[in-house]
Enzyme design. Structure first.
Site, PDB file in Angstrom:
ATOM      1  N   THR A 172      -3.501  -5.246   0.700  1.00  0.00           N
ATOM      2  CA  THR A 172      -2.874  -3.939   0.918  1.00  0.00           C
ATOM      3  C   THR A 172      -3.721  -3.119   1.890  1.00  0.00           C
ATOM      4  O   THR A 172      -3.205  -2.285   2.630  1.00  0.00           O
ATOM      5  CB  THR A 172      -2.665  -3.169  -0.398  1.00  0.00           C
ATOM      6  OG1 THR A 172      -3.915  -2.784  -0.938  1.00  0.00           O
ATOM      7  CG2 THR A 172      -1.883  -3.994  -1.404  1.00  0.00           C
ATOM      8  N   ASP A 173      -5.018  -3.383   1.898  1.00  0.00           N
ATOM      9  CA  ASP A 173      -5.885  -2.682   2.856  1.00  0.00           C
ATOM     10  C   ASP A 173      -5.479  -3.018   4.287  1.00  0.00           C
ATOM     11  O   ASP A 173      -5.488  -2.140   5.167  1.00  0.00           O
ATOM     12  CB  ASP A 173      -7.348  -3.075   2.606  1.00  0.00           C
ATOM     13  CG  ASP A 173      -8.301  -2.221   3.418  1.00  0.00           C
ATOM     14  OD1 ASP A 173      -8.362  -1.002   3.151  1.00  0.00           O
ATOM     15  OD2 ASP A 173      -8.945  -2.755   4.335  1.00  0.00           O
TER      16      ASP A 173
ATOM     17  N   LYS B 121       0.869  -1.189   0.000  1.00  0.00           N
ATOM     18  CA  LYS B 121       0.000   0.000   0.000  1.00  0.00           C
ATOM     19  C   LYS B 121       0.898   1.228   0.000  1.00  0.00           C
ATOM     20  O   LYS B 121       1.731   1.399   0.884  1.00  0.00           O
ATOM     21  CB  LYS B 121      -0.896  -0.004   1.243  1.00  0.00           C
ATOM     22  CG  LYS B 121      -1.934   1.096   1.242  1.00  0.00           C
ATOM     23  CD  LYS B 121      -2.994   0.879   0.169  1.00  0.00           C
ATOM     24  CE  LYS B 121      -4.276   0.298   0.740  1.00  0.00           C
ATOM     25  NZ  LYS B 121      -5.200  -0.127  -0.330  1.00  0.00           N
TER      26      LYS B 121
ATOM     27  N   PHE C 213      32.295  28.570 -11.888  1.00  0.00           N
ATOM     28  CA  PHE C 213      32.305  27.432 -12.808  1.00  0.00           C
ATOM     29  C   PHE C 213      33.103  27.846 -14.037  1.00  0.00           C
ATOM     30  O   PHE C 213      32.657  28.665 -14.832  1.00  0.00           O
ATOM     31  CB  PHE C 213      30.875  27.026 -13.202  1.00  0.00           C
ATOM     32  CG  PHE C 213      30.838  25.740 -13.985  1.00  0.00           C
ATOM     33  CD1 PHE C 213      31.227  24.543 -13.403  1.00  0.00           C
ATOM     34  CD2 PHE C 213      30.427  25.726 -15.316  1.00  0.00           C
ATOM     35  CE1 PHE C 213      31.210  23.353 -14.120  1.00  0.00           C
ATOM     36  CE2 PHE C 213      30.412  24.539 -16.043  1.00  0.00           C
ATOM     37  CZ  PHE C 213      30.796  23.354 -15.439  1.00  0.00           C
TER      38      PHE C 213
ATOM     39  N   ASN D 223      20.730  21.540 -10.612  1.00  0.00           N
ATOM     40  CA  ASN D 223      21.372  22.858 -10.597  1.00  0.00           C
ATOM     41  C   ASN D 223      20.322  23.874 -11.040  1.00  0.00           C
ATOM     42  O   ASN D 223      19.977  23.949 -12.221  1.00  0.00           O
ATOM     43  CB  ASN D 223      22.577  22.836 -11.551  1.00  0.00           C
ATOM     44  CG  ASN D 223      23.456  24.064 -11.396  1.00  0.00           C
ATOM     45  OD1 ASN D 223      23.108  24.994 -10.681  1.00  0.00           O
ATOM     46  ND2 ASN D 223      24.590  24.067 -12.083  1.00  0.00           N
TER      47      ASN D 223
HETATM   48  O1  LIG Z   1      28.230  23.178 -11.156  1.00  0.00           O
HETATM   49  C1  LIG Z   1      28.083  22.968 -12.367  1.00  0.00           C
HETATM   50  N1  LIG Z   1      28.429  21.764 -12.893  1.00  0.00           N
HETATM   51  C2  LIG Z   1      28.298  21.464 -14.218  1.00  0.00           C
HETATM   52  O2  LIG Z   1      28.626  20.336 -14.662  1.00  0.00           O
HETATM   53  C3  LIG Z   1      27.767  22.480 -15.049  1.00  0.00           C
HETATM   54  N2  LIG Z   1      27.480  22.529 -16.382  1.00  0.00           N
HETATM   55  C4  LIG Z   1      26.977  23.761 -16.626  1.00  0.00           C
HETATM   56  O3  LIG Z   1      26.552  24.157 -17.748  1.00  0.00           O
HETATM   57  N3  LIG Z   1      26.938  24.507 -15.474  1.00  0.00           N
HETATM   58  C5  LIG Z   1      27.419  23.713 -14.482  1.00  0.00           C
HETATM   59  N4  LIG Z   1      27.589  23.954 -13.152  1.00  0.00           N
END
Ligand SMILES: O=c1[nH]c(=O)c2[nH]c(=O)[nH]c2[nH]1
Length: 297
Positions: free
Chosen positions: A57-58, A12, A158, A244
């Protein structure tokens, strides 16, 4: 045509159990979403429609409510362990059980700066999770959280990434870093102060995200994983999935305005999805800790 039933489990999903302790004027609340899955030889139910081994399951749903009354909810991990052990120990055809519990947090309303005894407000969208598996080889406890949404407005870069004919991303030494974290960690033991450990892991994740100067979300996850293994000896493995949540600088140049990291477009998709598993050297075998479905490859 020949075919065989390769794997099966049933249960459930998402029983909403709210347990209130009202023994004193100051009530306590635990708000759970409980999913049970039973493993064993239930092939006859699939192949022949024979229900003789099938605990409905009940009934599994009813058991979750009865256990909340009889045993209380000391923690999501403890509650999941009790339920899973019950199914395996007390229901003959069941050889394994997996119980997933999500907990929705309530925080006490403040009235004149004092916590109210029986009124709460839902805190954020973050969900605490527990996944317990019991089978012939033992008991595995995995705790976690999801939708822990965090953002830092600097301390993230980055750059130096691989470039090819399709690369357009500019390098940056100062960007917004935001994610909605999913983390799950495996404990070595089954008898811990799960609430205290959860609080330590959560605060370690947050403080590492805040203080670690990030060269990429990948590095941040690694550092958060290491910090958790450092802080909590009972945690032997931690897994992450982190979208991200891109914050793109708004182009204000058409309006004659510069934009030194002040106005962003928060794009909801697409998003980078960064995942990692960090494991303590010498960690005990994971057994079925991560096996959500017996049919999984
Ligand atoms: O922290 C990041 N990792 C990535 O692999 C990545 N690739 C991306 O376009 N931006 C980011 N930022």
């Amino acid at each position: 045509m020949t075919a065989r039933l390769r794997a099966h489990q049933y249960g459930k999903a998402e029983t909403r159990v709210v347990r209130i302790v009202r023994d004193t004027p100051r009530h306590e609340i635990r708000d759970l979403n409980v999913s049970t899955a039973l493993r064993g030889d239930f092939a006859a139910a699939y192949l022949d429609g024979d229900q003789s081994a099938v605990l409905p399951t009940d009934t599994q749903k009813n058991t979750a409510f009865a256990y909340a009354k009889e045993h209380g909810v000391a923690s999501p991990e403890r509650f999941a362990t009790l339920l899973a052990r019950h199914f395996v120990d007390d229901v003959a055809p069941v050889s394994g059980a997996r119980v997933d519990v999500d907990e929705h947090a309530w925080v006490r309303v403040l009235v004149d700066r004092a916590e109210h005894d029986h009124t709460w407000v839902r805190s954020g969208q973050e969900v605490r999770t527990a996944s317990v598996t019991v089978d012939a080889d033992g008991t595995w406890v995995v705790a976690g959280l999801r939708d822990l949404t965090v953002l830092k407005s600097t301390g993230s870069e980055f750059r130096g990434f691989l470039q090819d004919a399709y690369t357009t991303l500019p390098e940056t030494t100062d960007r917004v870093l935001a994610t909605s974290l999913l983390a799950q960690w495996r404990y070595a033991g089954t008898e811990l102060d799960f609430d205290a450990t959860y609080a330590t892991v959560r605060s370690t994740l947050l403080s590492t995200f805040a203080t670690q100067h990030s060269l990429a979300l990948q590095q941040t996850l690694w550092e958060m994983g290491r910090a958790v293994l450092d802080a909590v000896p009972e945690v032997v493995e931690i897994r992450f999935a982190a979208p991200n949540k891109h914050h793109l600088l708004a182009d204000l140049s058409p309006f004659g305005l510069d934009n030194p990291g002040e106005v962003f477009f928060a794009a909801d998709r697409p998003y980078g999805l960064i995942e990692a598993v960090v494991v303590r050297d010498g960690a005990p075998d994971a057994g079925s800790a991560w096996t959500r479905s017996v049919g999984a490859p």
